[in-house]
Design an enzyme around this catalytic site. Structure first.
Site, short mmCIF file in Angstrom:
data_model
loop_
_atom_site.label_atom_id
_atom_site.label_comp_id
_atom_site.label_asym_id
_atom_site.label_seq_id
_atom_site.Cartn_x
_atom_site.Cartn_y
_atom_site.Cartn_z
N GLU A 62 76.65 55.54 98.92
CA GLU A 62 77.81 54.69 99.17
C GLU A 62 78.23 54.67 100.63
O GLU A 62 78.62 53.63 101.17
CB GLU A 62 79.00 55.10 98.30
CG GLU A 62 78.89 54.66 96.84
CD GLU A 62 77.90 55.48 96.04
OE1 GLU A 62 77.45 56.53 96.54
OE2 GLU A 62 77.58 55.08 94.90
N HIS A 131 86.58 57.24 86.37
CA HIS A 131 86.06 55.86 86.27
C HIS A 131 87.16 54.88 85.85
O HIS A 131 86.86 53.85 85.27
CB HIS A 131 84.94 55.78 85.23
CG HIS A 131 83.63 56.39 85.62
ND1 HIS A 131 83.45 57.74 85.74
CD2 HIS A 131 82.43 55.82 85.92
CE1 HIS A 131 82.19 57.99 86.09
NE2 HIS A 131 81.55 56.84 86.20
C1 LIG Z 1 78.76 58.23 93.92
C2 LIG Z 1 78.28 57.53 92.68
N1 LIG Z 1 77.55 56.40 92.82
C3 LIG Z 1 77.10 55.76 91.73
C4 LIG Z 1 77.36 56.25 90.49
C5 LIG Z 1 76.83 55.53 89.25
N2 LIG Z 1 75.75 56.31 88.67
C6 LIG Z 1 75.98 57.20 87.69
S1 LIG Z 1 74.62 58.03 87.28
C7 LIG Z 1 73.68 57.18 88.38
C8 LIG Z 1 72.22 57.47 88.51
C9 LIG Z 1 72.02 58.85 89.01
O1 LIG Z 1 70.67 59.11 89.13
P1 LIG Z 1 70.17 60.59 89.26
O2 LIG Z 1 70.97 61.31 90.28
O3 LIG Z 1 68.71 60.53 89.46
O4 LIG Z 1 70.52 61.26 87.87
P2 LIG Z 1 70.03 60.81 86.43
O5 LIG Z 1 70.99 59.77 85.93
O6 LIG Z 1 68.66 60.28 86.58
O7 LIG Z 1 70.11 62.03 85.61
C10 LIG Z 1 74.45 56.27 89.07
C11 LIG Z 1 73.93 55.36 90.10
C12 LIG Z 1 78.13 57.41 90.39
N3 LIG Z 1 78.46 57.94 89.20
N4 LIG Z 1 78.56 58.04 91.50
#
Ligand SMILES: Cc1ncc(C[n+]2csc(CCOP(=O)(O)OP(=O)(O)O)c2C)c(N)n1
Lengths: 321, 339
Positions: A62, A131
């Site tokens: 972000e 959220h």
């Molecule tokens: C700072 C932030 N940006 C975006 C999100 C939305 N979001 C939640 S989970 C996710 C994917 C995260 O991917 P990863 O770190 O690889 O974990 P995984 O979901 O694969 O376990 C996103 C983009 C968030 N929760 N927090």
């Protein structure tokens, strides 16, 4: 040629970005999952139409998304910066608060940062404390940015286009639960920034709100109308610059102002409107917002943060009594 | 200790099977109305809100947490059920929290995305990607400053999280202060609906750790014995005062990002290939060929299912929080002045 069609709030937003991208090659979109249409479909089809160089999928970064948006804007583009939800926009706060908002002033007007930072806000069913926030007052407090919060598909279409045409940074807060809301959208209707909408007319009191809370306010107005109380209901639409003229002239006429918002009442934007109305008109004033608590997960806890139709009608009657 | 043939192998299997059973049940209970990512909530769902499942990733928390004590700390992600169970948290109370009930870990205030059980050192799941990393570093810093024991902190995060600043800032901090922290990247190849690979420069978590002089180990995250063995060494080094370490576990996200996400954006062949290496099936096969009785493993599975069924019934019958709870635990100074 007037084009009017029924669209959802999210489809209206897609159309607005599409029209601006067609009209202006400088408009680009960047953010997580935007290539696939955004998590709410608010960019659906745009990458297919305009390519991956103008609708740019980004890492989960972000600060870099917002900061890159500032750099792109300084270099002549008009970026739409997607933050997913206002809660994650906080991860790009220095880039918005200290950079985007300050750049033009700090460098003596040499630079301009025409970016639109989209950050859906508000309570999102059962999504708990990280959220569900309504943080518009934070941004309205910040010199250098425009703050927009549309409540209908037509307004989302018009205001997003206006935001993209505006030369300043815009914090654009769509409500997380309005995406499916359908309504007529006339492509020829321009919705200027800084202009409120009078949604109901009446002389008993002035009711000011914005975003999803407009629906509860409209329902409260219907209930009050059934009791012979005619409310002047105003949808602020833009929080900065806010439409003082429309609000204050209404307050002067009705002598009573109720401001309603979903955000926490304490230090909310309602306080700004209330104080302005008191200073300018001396009218009777009440505010109604959420208690100063984080939004809980369980339905019964989440409900404590919601400002409902009955509470609005009750506050209006108290103000009249 | 050879985990594959001893009772430790069965224990690892039990942990994985309990996680899978818990999440399968939670997924079913979430049907009929999850509100995440554009879907509307429906009254029918017992588990509401975003539910992020770790199906297929169970070997990582099982293998790592087997080496942890209750007094070690753990921070987690939005996908935290497995970490929490593996750290020793009570399964029933976790189910109660997913149902939003007063008897849940957080009294119904947090739900799935904010699962926490401080009583077993589990300092919280997190709705903000990468937010757990600096918190883990702070907990480890406190452990070092207080010098009371050789307790450590373990920090789980995803492959998407390594592209946020807090990842880099936390790793740097941990090395600079030589903190007792084990970073565990669960590399499941996806970040929400975007594949992580094309969004990540270089070789990912382990390469970034190496660039900061943090020794990193890559492991097949679907092989619980490999995870267990690598974690044994790393936990031991961290406990011994060697400073931070990183475990990069390669695994796969079998389900969509949230329970309502059918992952239509994903190549079915990719999923099919991943399912061939399902960690639970693999472990079962391995234990059988090592001479463990099928009946023993069946009993473990049946016990997990029974435990989850009981938890579901308890969570269903449990009371909702009192509305007044919305106003408690906000703050002390200035509490009560809500308006
Ligand atoms: C700072 C932030 N940006 C975006 C999100 C939305 N979001 C939640 S989970 C996710 C994917 C995260 O991917 P990863 O770190 O690889 O974990 P995984 O979901 O694969 O376990 C996103 C983009 C968030 N929760 N927090």
């Amino acid at each position: 040629m007037a084009l009017s069609k029924e669209l959802s709030y999210s489809e209206a937003a897609v159309l607005a970005v599409q029209r601006e991208m067609e009209a202006d090659a400088r408009v680009v979109v960047l953010g997580e999952d935007v290539g696939r249409g955004g998590i709410f479909g608010q960019y659906r089809g745009l990458q297919q139409t305009f390519g991956a160089e103008r609708v740019i999928d980004t890492p989960i970064s972000e600060a870099a998304i917002m900061g890159a948006g500032v750099g792109m804007a300084l270099a002549g583009l008009r970026p739409v910066v997607e933050m997913r939800v206002v809660d994650f926009a906080l991860c790009g706060m220095d880039e918005l608060v200290n950079q985007a908002a300050k750049n033009r002033f700090m460098f003596g007007g040499q630079g301009r940062v025409p970016l639109v930072a989209r950050m859906p806000g508000g309570i999102w069913d059962a999504s708990a404390a990280q959220h569900s926030q309504s943080l518009e007052a934070w941004f309205a407090h910040l010199p250098g940015v425009v703050v927009v919060s549309p409540s209908t598909p037509q307004d989302n279409y018009g205001l997003l286009r206006a935001a993209l045409q505006c030369g300043d940074p815009v914090v654009y807060i769509e409500h997380k639960t309005l995406w499916g809301l359908r309504g007529e959208v006339d492509e020829d209707i321009a919705v200027p920034l800084g202009k409120a909408a009078r949604v109901r007319e009446g002389n008993a009191l002035t009711l000011v709100s914005w975003s999803r809370q407009m629906q509860a306010c409209a329902a409260a107005c219907d209930a009050l109308a059934a009791e012979g109380i005619a409310v002047d209901l105003i949808d602020l639409r833009t929080l900065w610059p806010w439409d003082r003229e429309t609000v204050l002239s209404s307050c002067a006429r009705t002598g009573r102002l109720l401001v309603v918002h979903e955000a926490v009442q304490a230090a909310g934007f309602g306080a700004e409107i209330a104080a302005s109305a008191a200073e300018a008109t001396g009218c009777r004033i009440a505010r109604l917002g959420a208690p100063r608590i984080p939004v809980g997960y369980a339905p019964v806890l989440e409900a404590q943060s919601r400002v409902g139709v009955e509470a609005i009608a009750a506050a209006a009657k108290k103000l009249l009594g | 200790m050879d985990s594959s043939t001893s009772g430790a192998g069965e224990a690892l299997y039990r942990t994985m099977v309990r996680i899978r059973a818990f999440e399968n049940a939670a997924e079913t209970a979430s049907q009929g109305g999850v509100s995440a990512y554009g879907q509307q909530a429906g009254g029918a769902a017992k588990v509401r809100g975003p539910l992020h499942l770790s199906t297929g990733q169970e070997a990582v928390p099982a293998g790592v947490c087997a080496h942890l004590r209750t007094s070690d700390y753990l921070t987690s992600t939005h996908r935290g059920h497995g970490h929490t169970l593996a750290k020793g948290a009570d399964l029933t109370r976790m189910m109660c929290e997913l149902f939003g009930k007063a008897t849940g870990f957080n009294g119904g205030k947090g739900g799935s995305m904010h699962i926490a059980d401080f009583s077993v050192g589990m300092l919280g799941a997190n709705g903000v990607v990468a937010a757990g990393l600096p918190i883990a570093v702070g907990a480890a810093h406190a452990q070092k400053l207080m010098k009371k024991s050789d307790d450590i902190t373990v920090c789980f995060f995803g492959d998407g999280a390594i592209n946020r600043g807090p990842f880099l800032e936390a790793l740097n901090w941990a090395r600079v202060y030589e903190l007792p922290v084990l970073f565990v990247c669960e590399d499941n190849r996806w970040s929400a609906t975007t594949a992580s690979g094309p969004m990540t420069a270089g070789d990912g978590a382990s390469a970034r750790a190496a660039s900061m002089d943090i020794a990193a180990t890559q492991v097949d995250g679907n092989d619980v014995f490999a995870v267990h063995e690598a974690a044994a060494r790393l936990v031991n080094e961290v406990r011994g005062g060697a400073g931070p370490r990183l475990l990069h576990a390669l695994t796969y996200r079998v389900k969509g990002h949230v329970s309502v996400d059918l992952a239509a954006y994903r190549d079915p062949a990719e999923l099919a290939a991943a399912l061939e290496t399902d960690p639970i099936a693999r472990t079962r096969g391995h234990l059988l060929s090592a001479g463990v009785n099928a009946a023993t493993l069946d009993a473990i599975e049946n016990a997990a299912r029974d435990e989850v069924d009981t938890a579901l019934a308890i969570a269903d019958a449990a009371p909702w929080p009192d509305a007044s709870a919305a106003f408690t635990d906000v703050q002390t100074t200035g509490a009560g002045q809500w308006h």
